[in-house]
Design an enzyme around this catalytic site. Sequence first.
Site, mmCIF file in Angstrom:
data_model
loop_
_atom_site.group_PDB
_atom_site.id
_atom_site.type_symbol
_atom_site.label_atom_id
_atom_site.label_comp_id
_atom_site.label_asym_id
_atom_site.label_seq_id
_atom_site.Cartn_x
_atom_site.Cartn_y
_atom_site.Cartn_z
ATOM 1 N N GLY A 171 -0.244 4.942 -1.712
ATOM 2 C CA GLY A 171 -1.277 5.479 -0.277
ATOM 3 C C GLY A 171 -1.251 6.543 0.333
ATOM 4 O O GLY A 171 0.450 6.947 0.432
ATOM 5 N N GLY B 207 1.180 -1.149 0.137
ATOM 6 C CA GLY B 207 0.361 -0.109 -0.469
ATOM 7 C C GLY B 207 0.386 1.185 -0.494
ATOM 8 O O GLY B 207 0.568 2.333 0.479
ATOM 9 N N TYR C 30 -15.075 -2.401 6.965
ATOM 10 C CA TYR C 30 -14.128 -1.614 7.355
ATOM 11 C C TYR C 30 -13.758 -2.040 8.834
ATOM 12 O O TYR C 30 -12.485 -3.193 8.739
ATOM 13 C CB TYR C 30 -13.873 -0.358 6.321
ATOM 14 C CG TYR C 30 -12.119 0.329 7.170
ATOM 15 C CD1 TYR C 30 -11.270 -0.198 6.866
ATOM 16 C CD2 TYR C 30 -12.533 1.453 7.941
ATOM 17 C CE1 TYR C 30 -10.431 0.548 7.287
ATOM 18 C CE2 TYR C 30 -10.537 1.740 8.065
ATOM 19 C CZ TYR C 30 -10.080 1.169 7.873
ATOM 20 O OH TYR C 30 -8.490 1.920 7.995
HETATM 21 C C1 AKB Z 1 -11.196 6.263 7.647
HETATM 22 O O1 AKB Z 1 -11.568 6.920 7.243
HETATM 23 O O2 AKB Z 1 -11.863 5.111 6.919
HETATM 24 C C2 AKB Z 1 -9.707 5.970 8.174
HETATM 25 C C3 AKB Z 1 -9.474 5.526 8.905
HETATM 26 C C4 AKB Z 1 -10.302 6.649 10.377
HETATM 27 O O3 AKB Z 1 -9.821 4.520 9.136
HETATM 28 N N1 AKB Z 1 -9.426 7.662 7.780
#
Ligand code: AKB
Length: 324
Positions: free
Chosen positions: A13, A10, A145
């Site tokens: 990024g 990554g 996530y």
């Molecule tokens: C997101 O906003 O998805 C990231 C995080 C806080 O992990 N920046």
Amino acid sequence: MAEKRILVTGAVGQIGSELTMALRERHGGDSVVAAGRKTKPRPELRDSGPFEFADVTDREVLDGVIKKYDIGTIYHMAAILSAVGEEKPLLCWNVNMNGLHTVLEAAREHSLEKVICPSSIAAFGPETPRDNTPQETVLRPTTMYGVTKVAGELLCDYYVRRFDVDVRGLRYPGIISSETLPGGGTTDYAVAIYYEAIDKGKYTCFVREDTALPMMYMPDCIKATLDLTDADFSKLKHHSDFNVGAFSFTAGELAAEIRKHIPELEVTYEPDSRQKIADSWPRSLDDSAAREEWGWEPGYDLATMTQDMLEKLRKRHAEGKLYQ
Ligand code: AKB
């Protein structure tokens, strides 16, 4: 024996690009291999050391890179962030979980020295206490996530316990930086507002004015990552899930701080689907475990970060390279 090399996945990024440059400064350009999946690296990244296009979910490809460069440490920064993760949950699971598992398995089989793998404030959810969020608390995220971050923390700790792999990680807050724009996160507004303030003098913010989230400036993010890397593993009680805080502010407070330098800045608020994600995350963090176990201490606050961000972005704007 020559020092083994470092691999950063990554690396194109937001965090990966600056981390790669910081590691190259520390260890020498040739010692740090940058890897990205598709996006072309910027000249600075491409020309300062080796670069490989590599899909981290492909074990054969990863093994090839580890052997070719004699890799000893992996910083595994490749990930799909929260907002894109909600649009493409299967892609998010695949990249974040299968990518991590591939890296951990490679680390085990090649007996790598260390793996550093980020977690995030996204590991928390709406049932978590939102102010001064403790290190040990409810982990029931409502984004894909976040699910991958909790599962990732558990998987990393499993590899520590079960296979003696040295794995370390931080729960990053929103990271604000001037070099590479973030892509696909919920905290991206806190970076975009600086760019738009300089470029257009106005910004439409996708979260409410009263939305508060924990944030950190990139130099502190790099410092935290390197300090944790250097910590004595035998003294760590936690491994892959350290809360790290710097400061918290609302979107309105951020705009007010930038207005001290750009008084004409106009900000309007049009919350979209990312508001719900922001509302499920902490407002501030208790990072005493990181402070006690490896001496974490941030260097920047909102005022010093804003001063530095605007200085850097103004310079690039004057050169016609704001968005590079
Ligand atoms: C997101 O906003 O998805 C990231 C995080 C806080 O992990 N920046």
